[in-house]
Design a protein around this motif. Structure first.
Motif, PDB file in Angstrom:
ATOM      1  N   MET A   1       0.786  -1.132  -0.037  1.00 50.21           N
ATOM      2  CA  MET A   1       0.031   0.088   0.065  1.00 50.21           C
ATOM      3  C   MET A   1       0.753   1.150   0.088  1.00 50.21           C
ATOM      4  O   MET A   1       0.799   2.176  -0.709  1.00 50.21           O
ATOM      5  N   ALA A   2       2.017   1.297   0.632  1.00 50.47           N
ATOM      6  CA  ALA A   2       2.934   2.452   0.862  1.00 50.47           C
ATOM      7  C   ALA A   2       3.395   2.568  -0.553  1.00 50.47           C
ATOM      8  O   ALA A   2       3.678   3.808  -1.082  1.00 50.47           O
ATOM      9  N   VAL A   3       3.918   1.498  -1.475  1.00 50.44           N
ATOM     10  CA  VAL A   3       4.413   1.680  -2.643  1.00 50.44           C
ATOM     11  C   VAL A   3       3.380   2.308  -3.750  1.00 50.44           C
ATOM     12  O   VAL A   3       3.752   3.125  -4.433  1.00 50.44           O
ATOM     13  N   LEU A   4       2.257   1.738  -3.550  1.00 48.82           N
ATOM     14  CA  LEU A   4       0.952   2.295  -4.487  1.00 48.82           C
ATOM     15  C   LEU A   4       0.707   3.675  -4.203  1.00 48.82           C
ATOM     16  O   LEU A   4       0.417   4.606  -4.935  1.00 48.82           O
ATOM     17  N   ARG A   5       0.622   4.174  -2.831  1.00 48.63           N
ATOM     18  CA  ARG A   5       0.475   5.478  -2.554  1.00 48.63           C
ATOM     19  C   ARG A   5       1.534   6.380  -3.003  1.00 48.63           C
ATOM     20  O   ARG A   5       1.218   7.426  -3.689  1.00 48.63           O
ATOM     21  N   GLN A   6       2.882   5.947  -2.922  1.00 50.69           N
ATOM     22  CA  GLN A   6       3.750   6.801  -3.746  1.00 50.69           C
ATOM     23  C   GLN A   6       3.621   6.941  -5.175  1.00 50.69           C
ATOM     24  O   GLN A   6       3.907   7.939  -5.634  1.00 50.69           O
ATOM     25  N   GLU A   7       3.452   5.655  -5.663  1.00 53.58           N
ATOM     26  CA  GLU A   7       2.978   5.727  -7.240  1.00 53.58           C
ATOM     27  C   GLU A   7       1.922   6.878  -7.548  1.00 53.58           C
ATOM     28  O   GLU A   7       1.955   7.746  -8.498  1.00 53.58           O
ATOM     29  N   HIS A   8       0.778   6.684  -6.714  1.00 49.00           N
ATOM     30  CA  HIS A   8      -0.368   7.491  -6.753  1.00 49.00           C
ATOM     31  C   HIS A   8       0.220   9.040  -6.800  1.00 49.00           C
ATOM     32  O   HIS A   8      -0.159   9.885  -7.612  1.00 49.00           O
ATOM     33  N   ARG A   9       0.971   9.471  -5.795  1.00 46.95           N
ATOM     34  CA  ARG A   9       1.424  10.655  -5.564  1.00 46.95           C
ATOM     35  C   ARG A   9       2.390  11.238  -6.792  1.00 46.95           C
ATOM     36  O   ARG A   9       2.122  12.228  -7.476  1.00 46.95           O
ATOM     37  N   ASP A  10       3.145  10.198  -7.289  1.00 44.23           N
ATOM     38  CA  ASP A  10       4.077  10.718  -8.342  1.00 44.23           C
ATOM     39  C   ASP A  10       3.331  10.859  -9.674  1.00 44.23           C
ATOM     40  O   ASP A  10       3.557  11.730 -10.341  1.00 44.23           O
ATOM     41  N   LEU A  11       2.169   9.905  -9.675  1.00 43.60           N
ATOM     42  CA  LEU A  11       1.313  10.097 -10.935  1.00 43.60           C
ATOM     43  C   LEU A  11       0.385  11.587 -10.839  1.00 43.60           C
ATOM     44  O   LEU A  11       0.274  12.218 -12.103  1.00 43.60           O
ATOM     45  N   ASP A  12       0.316  11.917  -9.879  1.00 47.94           N
ATOM     46  CA  ASP A  12      -0.533  13.131  -9.463  1.00 47.94           C
ATOM     47  C   ASP A  12       0.213  14.324  -9.909  1.00 47.94           C
ATOM     48  O   ASP A  12      -0.131  15.304 -10.480  1.00 47.94           O
ATOM     49  N   ALA A  13       1.650  14.432  -9.658  1.00 52.00           N
ATOM     50  CA  ALA A  13       2.475  15.242  -9.891  1.00 52.00           C
ATOM     51  C   ALA A  13       2.544  15.360 -11.542  1.00 52.00           C
ATOM     52  O   ALA A  13       2.693  16.353 -12.059  1.00 52.00           O
ATOM     53  N   ALA A  14       2.870  14.186 -11.973  1.00 56.64           N
ATOM     54  CA  ALA A  14       3.068  14.076 -13.473  1.00 56.64           C
ATOM     55  C   ALA A  14       1.800  14.769 -14.288  1.00 56.64           C
ATOM     56  O   ALA A  14       2.012  15.451 -15.453  1.00 56.64           O
ATOM     57  N   ILE A  15       0.719  14.452 -13.844  1.00 63.22           N
ATOM     58  CA  ILE A  15      -0.345  14.931 -14.442  1.00 63.22           C
ATOM     59  C   ILE A  15      -0.648  16.103 -14.425  1.00 63.22           C
ATOM     60  O   ILE A  15      -1.121  17.004 -15.354  1.00 63.22           O
TER      61      ILE A  15
END
Length: 72
Positions: free
Chosen positions: A17-31
């Protein structure tokens, strides 16, 4: 009612879940960066948003699995 998770499985899910949350934040920034660029690739933006929604669903599933069932 589902079986309680083994502590090792709970730990593995929490790490995932921690890895998925980090990827989610990274995608948010990329978007956000793509949306700020008027020359942005719309297809890439749609793919990022779709991936972000998938991550959100996976995070919600793991959160639900980590919450113990309460007797009625």
């Amino acid at each position: 009612m589902s079986q309680p998770l083994h502590p090792a499985e709970m730990s593995r899910l929490a790490q995932r879940m921690a890895v998925l949350r980090q990827e989610h934040r990274d995608l948010d920034a990329a978007i956000a960066r793509l949306q700020a660029d008027i020359r942005a690739d719309e297809l890439m933006l749609k793919r990022f948003k779709k991936r972000k929604l998938l991550l959100k669903d996976q995070i919600a599933w793991i959160e639900n699995a980590l919450i113990p069932d309460q007797p009625a």
